[in-house]
Design a protein around this motif. Structure first.
Motif, mmCIF file in Angstrom:
data_model
loop_
_atom_site.group_PDB
_atom_site.id
_atom_site.type_symbol
_atom_site.label_atom_id
_atom_site.label_comp_id
_atom_site.label_asym_id
_atom_site.label_seq_id
_atom_site.Cartn_x
_atom_site.Cartn_y
_atom_site.Cartn_z
ATOM 1 N N GLU A 7 0.888 -1.149 0.306
ATOM 2 C CA GLU A 7 0.012 -0.019 -0.018
ATOM 3 C C GLU A 7 0.859 1.169 -0.137
ATOM 4 O O GLU A 7 2.151 1.458 0.555
ATOM 5 N N ILE A 8 0.284 2.476 -0.684
ATOM 6 C CA ILE A 8 0.996 3.603 -0.641
ATOM 7 C C ILE A 8 0.018 4.555 0.272
ATOM 8 O O ILE A 8 -0.985 4.700 -0.174
ATOM 9 N N ASP A 9 0.732 5.237 1.361
ATOM 10 C CA ASP A 9 -0.104 6.136 1.856
ATOM 11 C C ASP A 9 -0.352 7.452 1.351
ATOM 12 O O ASP A 9 0.816 8.152 0.861
ATOM 13 N N GLY A 35 -2.832 2.418 -17.870
ATOM 14 C CA GLY A 35 -2.296 1.164 -17.686
ATOM 15 C C GLY A 35 -0.918 0.881 -17.323
ATOM 16 O O GLY A 35 -0.504 -0.081 -17.155
ATOM 17 N N VAL A 36 -0.369 2.076 -16.776
ATOM 18 C CA VAL A 36 1.122 2.102 -16.263
ATOM 19 C C VAL A 36 1.083 1.487 -14.780
ATOM 20 O O VAL A 36 2.160 0.831 -14.599
ATOM 21 N N GLN A 37 0.051 1.817 -14.020
ATOM 22 C CA GLN A 37 0.113 1.172 -12.840
ATOM 23 C C GLN A 37 -1.118 0.547 -12.641
ATOM 24 O O GLN A 37 -2.021 0.635 -13.439
ATOM 25 N N HIS A 38 -1.348 -0.429 -11.696
ATOM 26 C CA HIS A 38 -2.352 -1.421 -11.263
ATOM 27 C C HIS A 38 -2.802 -1.207 -9.779
ATOM 28 O O HIS A 38 -1.823 -1.606 -8.895
ATOM 29 N N GLY A 39 -3.906 -0.781 -9.788
ATOM 30 C CA GLY A 39 -4.161 -0.741 -8.195
ATOM 31 C C GLY A 39 -5.470 -0.205 -8.074
ATOM 32 O O GLY A 39 -6.321 0.093 -8.965
ATOM 33 N N ASN A 45 -9.637 5.772 3.460
ATOM 34 C CA ASN A 45 -8.614 5.122 4.101
ATOM 35 C C ASN A 45 -7.385 5.761 3.617
ATOM 36 O O ASN A 45 -6.205 5.586 4.425
ATOM 37 N N GLY A 46 -7.289 6.654 2.655
ATOM 38 C CA GLY A 46 -6.013 7.453 2.524
ATOM 39 C C GLY A 46 -4.901 6.566 1.899
ATOM 40 O O GLY A 46 -3.615 6.961 2.194
ATOM 41 N N VAL A 47 -5.410 5.603 1.184
ATOM 42 C CA VAL A 47 -4.179 4.706 0.620
ATOM 43 C C VAL A 47 -4.401 4.119 -0.874
ATOM 44 O O VAL A 47 -5.498 4.417 -1.227
ATOM 45 N N PHE A 48 -3.271 4.037 -1.458
ATOM 46 C CA PHE A 48 -3.490 3.327 -2.641
ATOM 47 C C PHE A 48 -2.773 1.841 -2.847
ATOM 48 O O PHE A 48 -1.717 1.726 -2.342
ATOM 49 N N LYS A 49 -3.820 0.894 -3.188
ATOM 50 C CA LYS A 49 -3.117 -0.422 -3.182
ATOM 51 C C LYS A 49 -2.691 -0.797 -4.591
ATOM 52 O O LYS A 49 -3.166 -0.600 -5.492
ATOM 53 N N HIS A 50 -1.381 -1.143 -4.336
ATOM 54 C CA HIS A 50 -0.548 -1.301 -5.791
ATOM 55 C C HIS A 50 -0.515 -2.739 -5.688
ATOM 56 O O HIS A 50 -0.155 -3.779 -4.984
ATOM 57 N N TYR A 51 -0.807 -3.371 -7.016
ATOM 58 C CA TYR A 51 -0.714 -4.693 -7.442
ATOM 59 C C TYR A 51 0.202 -4.868 -8.824
ATOM 60 O O TYR A 51 0.365 -3.850 -9.566
ATOM 61 N N THR A 52 0.951 -5.918 -8.606
ATOM 62 C CA THR A 52 1.299 -6.266 -10.086
ATOM 63 C C THR A 52 0.281 -6.366 -11.076
ATOM 64 O O THR A 52 -0.983 -6.707 -10.881
ATOM 65 N N GLU A 53 0.860 -6.324 -12.431
ATOM 66 C CA GLU A 53 -0.416 -6.582 -13.395
ATOM 67 C C GLU A 53 -0.917 -7.862 -13.266
ATOM 68 O O GLU A 53 -2.091 -8.041 -13.639
ATOM 69 N N GLU A 54 0.008 -8.889 -13.132
ATOM 70 C CA GLU A 54 -0.685 -10.214 -13.209
ATOM 71 C C GLU A 54 -1.555 -10.520 -11.887
ATOM 72 O O GLU A 54 -2.436 -11.162 -12.066
ATOM 73 N N HIS A 55 -1.164 -9.953 -10.893
ATOM 74 C CA HIS A 55 -2.062 -10.100 -9.448
ATOM 75 C C HIS A 55 -3.278 -9.352 -10.030
ATOM 76 O O HIS A 55 -4.450 -9.785 -9.504
ATOM 77 N N TYR A 56 -3.189 -8.078 -10.522
ATOM 78 C CA TYR A 56 -4.359 -7.166 -10.650
ATOM 79 C C TYR A 56 -5.233 -7.974 -11.669
ATOM 80 O O TYR A 56 -6.422 -8.078 -11.290
ATOM 81 N N ASN A 57 -4.746 -8.656 -12.832
ATOM 82 C CA ASN A 57 -5.632 -9.167 -13.638
ATOM 83 C C ASN A 57 -6.416 -10.594 -12.805
ATOM 84 O O ASN A 57 -7.503 -10.837 -13.064
ATOM 85 N N GLN A 58 -5.690 -11.148 -11.835
ATOM 86 C CA GLN A 58 -6.203 -12.435 -11.420
ATOM 87 C C GLN A 58 -7.191 -12.099 -10.357
ATOM 88 O O GLN A 58 -8.227 -12.738 -10.231
ATOM 89 N N LEU A 77 -10.359 -7.180 0.348
ATOM 90 C CA LEU A 77 -9.326 -6.328 -0.131
ATOM 91 C C LEU A 77 -8.879 -5.202 0.680
ATOM 92 O O LEU A 77 -8.038 -4.704 0.734
ATOM 93 N N GLY A 78 -9.542 -5.247 1.902
ATOM 94 C CA GLY A 78 -9.468 -4.033 2.845
ATOM 95 C C GLY A 78 -9.586 -2.721 2.514
ATOM 96 O O GLY A 78 -8.933 -1.899 2.936
ATOM 97 N N LEU A 79 -10.607 -2.482 1.708
ATOM 98 C CA LEU A 79 -11.005 -1.291 1.070
ATOM 99 C C LEU A 79 -12.294 -0.642 1.754
ATOM 100 O O LEU A 79 -13.258 -1.507 2.356
ATOM 101 N N SER A 80 -12.546 0.584 1.585
ATOM 102 C CA SER A 80 -13.875 1.166 1.971
ATOM 103 C C SER A 80 -14.611 0.840 0.916
ATOM 104 O O SER A 80 -14.469 0.492 -0.166
#
Length: 399
Positions: A7-9, A35-39, A45-58, A77-80
């Motif tokens: 996560e990125i705060d 499509g440069v980032q996936h998340g 909650n003030g965060v950015f949840k970052h995933y790899t492309e593979e994980h994101y597609n999964q 996913l622990g999101l609001s």
């Protein structure tokens, strides 16, 4: 699935880059769209949840291939909840997933499921429509047999019609509770000469059963029609057509039962309970039955029933006498027997109950202080004819 920890705060990132949180959010949104980032951006909650492309597609493949509640995704996913809704909308807008969000009910459903459901609904609608049509066909077939019974048709003709009905029921309503009874009737008729005419007693008994079958098939057609109208958005024209057919069917069945009841009603006897004397009789149709002999038989059989069970509540309601059925009802002073050349219907039972109330009401004093004079009841003919809707006064039994 375990919660993603990468996560990125947003606030810390904004401070590090000396930017506002809103600037960070906008920048991340652009990266996600490109499509440069996936998340997922979770502003609440003030965060950015970052995933790899593979994980994101999964994640997309796992959660959005079927109907799913947004709350379920948010929890895993622990999101609001708002962030999850926004993310799903973004996925739809970007074309990564295809479907719709039902925000009122809180779920996402893919287009494939919607299309499949519509196809299934259409198929089910067609099936229900076919069941309605087939139930009407069965009703029509049973009505034809009813007419055959009334006319005394050939056994072969009746069996052929019964066989068609059995096949239709087996193919569409295999759980119909009277199916075995219909099969038994077909089997029983095989014992007769197929080129002979059906006997009156057999025809009357078969028609009585047909009336019961008609009532239950009618109930099935009403149930399926209601389902079709309510669930499958039948057109106004279809609704009118279905309701008209149901109303016509109901009226025809009532008419069949009424005509059968009039045809099989043979003799009405009224017995004074205390004296056991037959105080009135009425003959509906041809045939020779001795009212005094019958009243003696009824009194004896009723006494037997009471003695056998040692209870006044054990008096018999239905009896067989030669080729006749006797239905018995009573009140405080009288016992009334309706003798039929077939099985007494509920329609006749209701008419008899109504007649007893009126008769007892008209002759209350005479029944309470009965002296043996039965002539005072002779004008009850009009009451019988009015209650049982007899158009022409039949001949009365000679005493």
């Amino acid at each position: 699935m375990k919660k993603i920890k990468n996560e990125i705060d947003l606030r810390d990132t904004a401070i590090n880059y000396k930017l506002d949180v809103q600037d960070i959010v906008l920048a991340l949104a652009e990266l996600l769209l490109d499509g440069v980032q996936h998340g997922i951006i979770d502003r609440q909650n003030g965060v950015f949840k970052h995933y790899t492309e593979e994980h994101y597609n999964q994640i997309i493949s796992e959660y959005f291939s079927k109907r799913i509640f947004i709350e379920e995704i948010a929890n895993v996913l622990g999101l609001s909840y708002p962030a999850t809704v926004s993310w799903v909308k973004a996925l739809i807008a970007s074309g990564k997933i295809e479907g719709i969000i039902n925000e009122k009910e809180g779920y996402f459903v893919p287009y494939d499921e919607i299309i499949d459901k519509e196809r299934k609904l259409q198929m089910t609608g067609d099936e229900v429509a076919n069941k309605i049509i087939n139930s009407f066909d069965i009703i029509q077939g049973l009505m034809v047999i009813s007419e055959y019974c009334k006319r005394g048709e050939l056994v072969r003709t009746i069996m052929n019609q019964l066989n068609q009905i059995i096949e239709t029921i087996e193919g569409n309503f295999p759980d119909f509770k009277h199916l075995e009874s219909i099969r038994n009737w077909y089997q029983n008729l095989t014992a007769y000469d197929r080129d002979s005419y059906i006997l009156e007693t057999t025809a009357n008994n078969l028609e009585y059963n047909i009336i019961q079958w008609l009532r239950d098939i009618e109930s099935i057609s009403v149930s399926n029609s209601k389902m079709y109208i309510d669930a499958f958005e039948a057109s106004a024209e279809q609704v009118v057509q279905i309701e008209k057919e149901l109303e016509n069917t109901k009226n025809k069945i009532n008419e069949i039962e009424s005509n059968y009841s009039k045809r099989i009603a043979n003799v009405l006897l009224i017995i004074h309970k205390e004296s056991g004397l037959c105080i009135y009789n009425y003959k509906f149709g041809p045939g020779e039955l001795d009212p005094d002999l019958l009243s003696g038989f009824l009194s004896a059989i009723q006494s037997f029933g009471v003695e056998l069970s040692e209870s006044d509540q054990a008096e018999m309601r239905r009896l067989l006498y030669k080729d006749f059925e006797i239905y018995i009802d009573e009140d405080e002073f009288i016992r009334v027997a309706l003798i039929g050349k077939g099985i007494i219907t509920e329609h006749l039972e209701r008419l008899l109950s109504n007649f007893i109330q009126k008769f007892s009401g008209n002759y209350t004093r005479a029944l309470e202080k009965f002296t043996g004079n039965i002539k005072i009841f002779s004008d009850a003919d009009l009451l019988v004819e009015k209650t049982f809707k007899i158009e022409k006064k039949p001949e009365q039994i000679e005493e």
